[in-house]
Write a protein that holds these residues in place. Structure first.
Motif, PDB file in Angstrom:
ATOM      1  N   ARG A  23       0.828  -1.206   0.000  1.00 36.22           N
ATOM      2  CA  ARG A  23       0.000   0.000   0.000  1.00 36.22           C
ATOM      3  C   ARG A  23       0.862   1.256   0.000  1.00 36.22           C
ATOM      4  NH1 ARG A  23      -5.271  -1.290   1.517  1.00 36.22           N
ATOM      5  NH2 ARG A  23      -5.767   0.611   2.648  1.00 36.22           N
ATOM      6  N   GLY A  24       2.145   1.089   0.098  1.00 30.37           N
ATOM      7  CA  GLY A  24       3.060   2.224   0.112  1.00 30.37           C
ATOM      8  C   GLY A  24       4.342   1.751   0.754  1.00 30.37           C
ATOM      9  N   LEU A  25       5.288   2.646   0.925  1.00 37.24           N
ATOM     10  CA  LEU A  25       6.533   2.312   1.625  1.00 37.24           C
ATOM     11  C   LEU A  25       6.559   3.121   2.926  1.00 37.24           C
ATOM     12  CD1 LEU A  25       9.098   2.379  -1.326  1.00 37.24           C
ATOM     13  CD2 LEU A  25       7.898   0.407  -0.392  1.00 37.24           C
ATOM     14  N   PRO A  26       6.829   2.512   4.052  1.00 39.09           N
ATOM     15  CA  PRO A  26       7.106   1.092   4.234  1.00 39.09           C
ATOM     16  C   PRO A  26       5.817   0.266   4.285  1.00 39.09           C
ATOM     17  CG  PRO A  26       7.096   2.184   6.358  1.00 39.09           C
ATOM     18  CD  PRO A  26       6.851   3.250   5.335  1.00 39.09           C
ATOM     19  N   SER A  27       5.969  -1.020   4.043  1.00 34.83           N
ATOM     20  CA  SER A  27       4.860  -1.969   4.192  1.00 34.83           C
ATOM     21  C   SER A  27       5.417  -3.275   4.728  1.00 34.83           C
ATOM     22  CB  SER A  27       4.205  -2.247   2.843  1.00 34.83           C
ATOM     23  OG  SER A  27       3.102  -1.422   2.630  1.00 34.83           O
ATOM     24  N   THR A  28       4.652  -3.902   5.597  1.00 29.15           N
ATOM     25  CA  THR A  28       5.088  -5.187   6.152  1.00 29.15           C
ATOM     26  C   THR A  28       3.970  -6.217   6.037  1.00 29.15           C
ATOM     27  OG1 THR A  28       6.466  -4.030   7.772  1.00 29.15           O
ATOM     28  CG2 THR A  28       5.987  -6.353   8.224  1.00 29.15           C
ATOM     29  N   TYR A  29       4.328  -7.382   5.534  1.00 29.05           N
ATOM     30  CA  TYR A  29       3.396  -8.511   5.488  1.00 29.05           C
ATOM     31  C   TYR A  29       3.915  -9.591   6.438  1.00 29.05           C
ATOM     32  CZ  TYR A  29       1.627  -6.536   1.113  1.00 29.05           C
ATOM     33  OH  TYR A  29       1.090  -5.713   0.170  1.00 29.05           O
ATOM     34  N   LEU A  30       2.979 -10.305   7.052  1.00 32.08           N
ATOM     35  CA  LEU A  30       3.363 -11.487   7.824  1.00 32.08           C
ATOM     36  C   LEU A  30       2.841 -12.707   7.083  1.00 32.08           C
ATOM     37  CD1 LEU A  30       2.730  -9.925  11.291  1.00 32.08           C
ATOM     38  CD2 LEU A  30       4.917 -10.843  10.522  1.00 32.08           C
ATOM     39  N   VAL A  31       3.772 -13.542   6.683  1.00 28.41           N
ATOM     40  CA  VAL A  31       3.453 -14.728   5.885  1.00 28.41           C
ATOM     41  C   VAL A  31       3.512 -15.938   6.812  1.00 28.41           C
ATOM     42  CG1 VAL A  31       4.153 -16.111   3.889  1.00 28.41           C
ATOM     43  CG2 VAL A  31       4.466 -13.624   3.855  1.00 28.41           C
ATOM     44  N   ASP A  32       2.469 -16.743   6.783  1.00 28.53           N
ATOM     45  CA  ASP A  32       2.403 -17.869   7.727  1.00 28.53           C
ATOM     46  C   ASP A  32       3.270 -19.055   7.262  1.00 28.53           C
ATOM     47  OD1 ASP A  32       0.985 -19.454   5.927  1.00 28.53           O
ATOM     48  OD2 ASP A  32      -0.946 -19.174   6.902  1.00 28.53           O
ATOM     49  N   PRO A  33       3.412 -20.068   8.091  1.00 30.95           N
ATOM     50  CA  PRO A  33       4.304 -21.182   7.726  1.00 30.95           C
ATOM     51  C   PRO A  33       3.860 -21.958   6.480  1.00 30.95           C
ATOM     52  CG  PRO A  33       3.947 -21.144  10.092  1.00 30.95           C
ATOM     53  CD  PRO A  33       2.991 -20.160   9.510  1.00 30.95           C
ATOM     54  N   GLN A  34       2.628 -21.743   6.049  1.00 29.21           N
ATOM     55  CA  GLN A  34       2.164 -22.377   4.802  1.00 29.21           C
ATOM     56  C   GLN A  34       2.398 -21.474   3.588  1.00 29.21           C
ATOM     57  OE1 GLN A  34      -0.050 -22.516   7.708  1.00 29.21           O
ATOM     58  NE2 GLN A  34       1.140 -24.382   8.026  1.00 29.21           N
ATOM     59  N   GLY A  35       3.014 -20.339   3.805  1.00 32.26           N
ATOM     60  CA  GLY A  35       3.313 -19.429   2.697  1.00 32.26           C
ATOM     61  C   GLY A  35       2.139 -18.545   2.323  1.00 32.26           C
ATOM     62  N   LYS A  36       1.219 -18.339   3.264  1.00 31.42           N
ATOM     63  CA  LYS A  36       0.040 -17.513   2.978  1.00 31.42           C
ATOM     64  C   LYS A  36       0.109 -16.169   3.692  1.00 31.42           C
ATOM     65  CE  LYS A  36      -2.863 -21.436   1.950  1.00 31.42           C
ATOM     66  NZ  LYS A  36      -3.905 -22.357   2.402  1.00 31.42           N
ATOM     67  N   LEU A  37      -0.442 -15.151   3.013  1.00 28.37           N
ATOM     68  CA  LEU A  37      -0.448 -13.796   3.583  1.00 28.37           C
ATOM     69  C   LEU A  37      -1.485 -13.728   4.688  1.00 28.37           C
ATOM     70  CD1 LEU A  37      -0.471 -11.857   0.183  1.00 28.37           C
ATOM     71  CD2 LEU A  37       1.483 -12.100   1.721  1.00 28.37           C
ATOM     72  N   ARG A  38      -1.041 -13.484   5.921  1.00 27.51           N
ATOM     73  CA  ARG A  38      -1.967 -13.499   7.061  1.00 27.51           C
ATOM     74  C   ARG A  38      -2.231 -12.127   7.668  1.00 27.51           C
ATOM     75  NH1 ARG A  38      -5.394 -17.413   6.707  1.00 27.51           N
ATOM     76  NH2 ARG A  38      -4.335 -19.363   6.248  1.00 27.51           N
ATOM     77  N   TYR A  39      -1.211 -11.288   7.697  1.00 21.79           N
ATOM     78  CA  TYR A  39      -1.395  -9.957   8.312  1.00 21.79           C
ATOM     79  C   TYR A  39      -0.636  -8.912   7.494  1.00 21.79           C
ATOM     80  CZ  TYR A  39      -2.872 -12.740  12.299  1.00 21.79           C
ATOM     81  OH  TYR A  39      -3.525 -13.648  13.095  1.00 21.79           O
ATOM     82  N   LEU A  40      -1.162  -7.695   7.563  1.00 22.35           N
ATOM     83  CA  LEU A  40      -0.527  -6.562   6.897  1.00 22.35           C
ATOM     84  C   LEU A  40      -0.414  -5.429   7.907  1.00 22.35           C
ATOM     85  CD1 LEU A  40       0.321  -4.818   4.380  1.00 22.35           C
ATOM     86  CD2 LEU A  40      -2.113  -4.392   4.027  1.00 22.35           C
ATOM     87  N   ALA A  41       0.746  -4.810   7.952  1.00 21.25           N
ATOM     88  CA  ALA A  41       0.918  -3.631   8.811  1.00 21.25           C
ATOM     89  C   ALA A  41       0.706  -2.388   7.950  1.00 21.25           C
ATOM     90  CB  ALA A  41       2.309  -3.626   9.422  1.00 21.25           C
ATOM     91  N   LEU A  42      -0.163  -1.516   8.387  1.00 23.35           N
ATOM     92  CA  LEU A  42      -0.422  -0.287   7.639  1.00 23.35           C
ATOM     93  C   LEU A  42       0.661   0.734   7.985  1.00 23.35           C
ATOM     94  CD1 LEU A  42      -4.277  -0.011   8.286  1.00 23.35           C
ATOM     95  CD2 LEU A  42      -3.153  -0.949   6.265  1.00 23.35           C
ATOM     96  N   GLY A  43       1.492   1.066   7.026  1.00 26.97           N
ATOM     97  CA  GLY A  43       2.543   2.055   7.246  1.00 26.97           C
ATOM     98  C   GLY A  43       3.592   1.576   8.247  1.00 26.97           C
ATOM     99  N   GLY A  44       4.346   2.528   8.793  1.00 27.23           N
ATOM    100  CA  GLY A  44       5.392   2.188   9.755  1.00 27.23           C
ATOM    101  C   GLY A  44       4.809   1.888  11.123  1.00 27.23           C
ATOM    102  N   ARG A  45       5.378   0.916  11.793  1.00 27.05           N
ATOM    103  CA  ARG A  45       4.885   0.497  13.127  1.00 27.05           C
ATOM    104  C   ARG A  45       6.045   0.432  14.112  1.00 27.05           C
ATOM    105  NH1 ARG A  45       0.179   1.817  13.687  1.00 27.05           N
ATOM    106  NH2 ARG A  45      -0.258   2.373  11.556  1.00 27.05           N
ATOM    107  N   PRO A  46       5.794   0.701  15.384  1.00 28.54           N
ATOM    108  CA  PRO A  46       6.865   0.592  16.387  1.00 28.54           C
ATOM    109  C   PRO A  46       7.020  -0.867  16.809  1.00 28.54           C
ATOM    110  CG  PRO A  46       4.849   1.426  17.405  1.00 28.54           C
ATOM    111  CD  PRO A  46       4.529   1.185  15.963  1.00 28.54           C
ATOM    112  N   TRP A  47       7.723  -1.643  16.011  1.00 30.34           N
ATOM    113  CA  TRP A  47       7.767  -3.098  16.183  1.00 30.34           C
ATOM    114  C   TRP A  47       8.395  -3.540  17.498  1.00 30.34           C
ATOM    115  CZ3 TRP A  47       4.726  -5.955  13.392  1.00 30.34           C
ATOM    116  CH2 TRP A  47       4.344  -5.510  12.121  1.00 30.34           C
ATOM    117  N   ASP A  48       9.165  -2.668  18.141  1.00 31.31           N
ATOM    118  CA  ASP A  48       9.797  -3.082  19.399  1.00 31.31           C
ATOM    119  C   ASP A  48       8.936  -2.783  20.623  1.00 31.31           C
ATOM    120  OD1 ASP A  48      10.067  -0.356  19.101  1.00 31.31           O
ATOM    121  OD2 ASP A  48      12.140  -0.276  19.804  1.00 31.31           O
ATOM    122  N   LYS A  49       7.754  -2.219  20.409  1.00 29.76           N
ATOM    123  CA  LYS A  49       6.848  -1.968  21.543  1.00 29.76           C
ATOM    124  C   LYS A  49       6.241  -3.306  22.005  1.00 29.76           C
ATOM    125  CE  LYS A  49       6.380   2.646  22.085  1.00 29.76           C
ATOM    126  NZ  LYS A  49       7.665   3.077  21.604  1.00 29.76           N
TER     127      LYS A  49
END
Lengths: 204, 181
Positions: free
Chosen positions: B142-168
């Protein structure tokens, strides 16, 4: 209690117009739209010509960019002199939008009108630039970078989601207005939001 | 003496108790609590992702099956990317033993640019180089940055909208939660 928004908007808009900034938000069936419009900051900064707007549903900012800013940015990304010259001919404005509602807000640039009086101001869309880059044999990497710096042509802005990017127009000395219509809701059936920003100016 | 409860009523009550006891397990198997800006996807198969890093070492997403993969698209010129990158580095350090695969895809920049940037901002992360930006295009972020979480079966499961504070903590817990399932 339902409030007819236009009755609220017009006197407020007239006040903002006097300082070069008009916003109209129309969504009669939405409780949030009944809040008075509240620009986040002073209407228009004479130095930067930035125009900002914020109400209960949306935050929007339009920042005109100078030719030097744009040239420097793309030179720094390795664009050719020919490509830079083409970029310098256009008017660039960075737009930042945040959907403050819990409904989808549809960013669709086809629903935006740029006008100076009765005359339409021509927006240079993604297809225009892709044709230019094709003609100038601009490398694929540069085309990709340029594309990512543009505001998306269409986006279903989710709850609290923001988006940013450049819009481009033919360069004009004349100030112009933007009427940006946003459809709302997953099925686009919620009454639309219209934001009007006046006195936008390309800067050299 | 009359029984306190008729037999069918007791059976229904027992069934209800069993259902109530199973409820916490059912809830924990359902959707984890999603931190702000994370949305669920419908589980389409992830697009192809075959790229090399700056040393020429290849990566293929299909080889990561069996693990959760954090696929992140970014560019050094993008303000939110610059802000987010140190939080990814910090998250990666915190989850280094978790089995989460972190895949950083740089969009359409050169080795020199990326090397200088990463050396300062996130020295322990090794980006993959999408030199012409075409792999990024196929993912349609949807833009840069973008993050997808792909599950162990290789499927798209989650999308992060824009930048996220991943260490929180809420993001770390969310990641730990999905990896554990």
């Amino acid at each position: 209690m339902k409030i007819k928004i236009p009755k609220l908007i017009f006197p407020i808009a007239a006040v903002f117009a006097s300082v070069g900034f008009v916003v109209a938000a129309m969504a009669a069936d939405d409780v949030q739209s009944q809040q008075p419009n509240q620009p986040a900051k002073p209407a228009a900064d004479e130095k930067s010509k930035t125009v900002e707007y914020e109400n209960a549903m949306i935050k929007m900012m339009v920042i005109p960019r100078t030719r030097e800013q744009m040239k420097a940015f793309y030179e720094g990304r390795g664009f050719s002199q020919q490509a830079i010259a083409t970029i310098a001919e256009a008017c660039f404005m960075t737009v930042v939008i945040k959907n403050k509602t819990d409904k989808i807000l549809w960013l669709e640039l086809d629903n935006w009108q740029f006008h100076s009086g009765a005359a339409e101001v021509e927006r240079l869309d993604r297809a225009f630039w892709m044709q230019r880059w094709e003609k100038l044999h601009v490398p694929v990497a540069n085309r990709s970078t340029f594309g990512w710096t543009l505001l998306p042509e269409r986006r279903d802005l989710r709850a609290e989601e923001g988006v940013g990017g450049n819009i481009t127009m033919k360069f004009s000395e004349q100030a112009f207005n933007l009427t940006a219509k946003f459809l709302r809701g997953e099925d686009k059936q919620t009454s639309p939001l219209t934001v009007q920003l006046n006195n936008l100016q390309c800067i050299k | 003496m009359a029984p306190l409860m008729k037999k069918p009523t007791m059976i229904r009550l027992l069934k209800l108790i069993v259902c109530l006891m199973a409820l916490p397990a059912a809830i924990s198997a359902a959707e984890p609590n999603l931190p702000k800006g994370i949305i669920s996807l419908d589980g389409e198969v992830a697009p192809a992702l075959k790229l090399k890093n700056m040393d020429g070492e290849p990566f293929d997403l299909t080889d990561a099956k069996g693990r959760w993969v954090f696929v992140h698209f970014w560019a050094s010129w993008c303000g939110p990317c610059r802000k987010e990158m140190p939080t990814i580095q910090s998250m990666a350090n915190q989850l280094s033993a978790s089995g989460l695969e972190i895949v950083m895809v740089n969009t359409a920049e050169t080795d020199d640019t990326v090397f200088s940037f990463m050396g300062i901002v996130a020295p322990d992360l090794t980006p993959l180089m999408d030199y012409d930006g075409l792999v990024t295009e196929t993912w349609q972020p949807r833009g840069l940055p973008s993050t997808y979480l792909v599950d162990p079966q290789g499927k798209l499961r989650y999308l992060a909208l824009g930048g996220r504070p991943w260490d929180k903590p809420e993001y770390i817990e969310f990641l730990k939660d999905i990896i554990a399932k």
